[in-house]
Design a protein around this motif. Structure first.
Motif: not given
Ligand SMILES: Cc1ncc(COP(=O)(O)O)c(C=O)c1O
Length: 414
Positions: A58-62, A84-90, A139-141, A165-170, A222-224, A227-229
């Motif tokens: 249901s999300s990239g965070t999940d 240096f990433t979006f907080i969801a990674t951590a 690693p975050v792409h 891999e955090d490929a949420c933006q890639a 991956f996150s969808f 606004s993602k690609n």
């Molecule tokens: C690098 C990165 N990781 C994780 C996420 C989390 O994805 P989501 O917002 O779908 O939970 C995002 C999305 O914003 C992201 O950019």
């Protein structure tokens, strides 16, 4: 707004008939969760990523959380990522009970610095701190630019660590691997035919193999987010993996730990992918290679139009990378003033991200302080994302460039 940071309405206008058909089909079938649309999307997305399995969530965070859990990460483990990433990674790391540990990024690629990773791990070994034990690397792409995966996989192998891999933006970004990564066997790649073909664009292709982001680690998230690609019309995500066991565990975790109805192997989550979102993603996935190519064209044009403007640092694409430019991010020491100017000129922009995670209040308990990750701190104070979306016109882009040039002129005169 003269030019927004992203404009989703244009693609939705173009695709409206197909998207409405998806919604109508769901209304008529009454299948809103799981079902054939989800299965079909999973198969198509796995193929796009050159992976064996994809599991919609249901999300990239999940996706990150489930990938970590399925890999056996939990309390007592350290998971190394970048600040240096979006907080969801951590967040995902903490929320499985592990401890996030940061290593700095490399200035040009803005992704994990393999040298810093190696330094941390060797120092860590000597220190033999009690408590947590390093178990995995995330690693975050970032911005659609791949992290240096050969080096990271190599270090991971030597230190016995897993890589998620955090490929949420890639989505669709490629990495030129000089060797075959563990978890990936040559010849296993299923020909998607839909990925960006790098051979005409990049030199050195013959020296290695272009691998899609998401296909190299044990698993990838991956996150969808819209606004993602590749964006849903709501929240959605996927775990991609070459490993059947991981795929099966993620399937269980997303559905309350069920293997079949009301038989729960483990305690899981409500983290399934909606059928409507899956149908929407199938419509958009067909266009993704074209959209990614358009983003690359726009980024190239920005590079041309902004080149030579001394105080600006333009994004750099590493020789090993084929970025999909989720964001086009430039740097300037006068970032905040430039942001004010762009606002006044009604040009959209973003700051991704203004405060690195190690300085966030939420992570105070990790014990980091200012100066611990100087590259991340510098980038956070200088980055600014300019408008970029596939449907952007020449005139949109020229207006952005004019506003940037005007700012530089004014700032120079001040
Ligand atoms: C690098 C990165 N990781 C994780 C996420 C989390 O994805 P989501 O917002 O779908 O939970 C995002 C999305 O914003 C992201 O950019």
């Amino acid at each position: 707004m003269k030019v927004p940071l992203v404009d989703l309405a244009i693609q939705h206008r173009e695709l409206e008939k197909e998207l409405v058909k998806v919604f109508r089909a769901a209304l008529r079938s009454g299948i809103f969760v799981d079902g054939a649309e989800v299965a079909a999307f999973e198969e198509e997305f796995a193929e796009f990523c050159g992976a064996k399995y994809s599991v919609g969530v249901s999300s990239g965070t999940d996706a990150l959380r489930f990938a970590l859990l399925a890999s056996g990460i939990g309390p007592g483990d350290e998971v190394i990522t970048v600040p240096f990433t979006f907080i969801a990674t951590a967040e995902a790391i903490s929320q499985v009970g592990a401890r996030p540990v940061f290593v700095d990024v490399e200035e040009k690629s803005r992704t994990m610095d393999p040298q810093k990773l190696e330094e941390y791990l060797s120092k860590r070994k000597r220190d033999k701190r009690g408590g947590t034990v390093p178990k995995a690397i995330v690693p975050v792409h970032l911005y659609g630019h791949p992290a240096d995966m050969d080096s990271i996989m190599d270090i991971a192998q030597r230190h016995g660590l897993l890589v998620i891999e955090d490929a949420c933006q890639a989505h669709g970004a490629l990495y030129l691997s000089r060797k075959v990564s563990p978890g990936w066997k040559r010849g296993e790649q299923r020909e998607g035919g839909s990925r960006t073909e790098p051979s005409q664009e990049k030199e050195g292709s013959a020296d290695g193999m272009w691998l899609p982001c998401g296909s190299m680690g044990l698993a990838a998230a991956f996150s969808f987010y819209p606004s993602k690609n590749l964006g849903a019309c709501g929240e959605a995500g996927a775990v991609v993996t070459q490993d059947q066991d991981i795929a099966e565990k993620v399937r269980m975790l997303r559905d309350h730990g069920q293997t079949r109805k009301y038989r729960h192997e483990v305690e899981g989550y409500n983290g399934r992918l909606d059928a409507i979102q899956a149908g929407i993603l199938r419509v958009k996935l067909k266009r993704l290679p074209h959209w990614n190519a358009k983003r690359r064209e726009r980024a190239k044009r920005y590079n041309e139009l902004l080149s030579g403007l001394e105080p600006l640092i333009l994004p750099n694409e590493a020789p090993y990378a084929l970025s999909v430019y989720h964001l086009y991010v430039i740097r300037t020491e006068q970032r905040d003033k430039m942001a004010e100017h762009l606002s006044r000129q009604k040009i959209g922009f973003g700051i991704h991200y203004p405060l690195p995670l190690h300085l966030q209040r939420a992570y105070r308990h990790l014990g980091y302080g200012k100066g611990d990750f100087p590259v991340s701190e510098k980038l956070a104070s200088q980055v600014i994302s300019l408008p970029l979306y596939p449907e952007m016109t020449d005139s949109d882009q020229e207006q952005v460039v004019e506003a940037v040039k005007e700012f530089l002129k004014l700032a120079g005169e001040a």
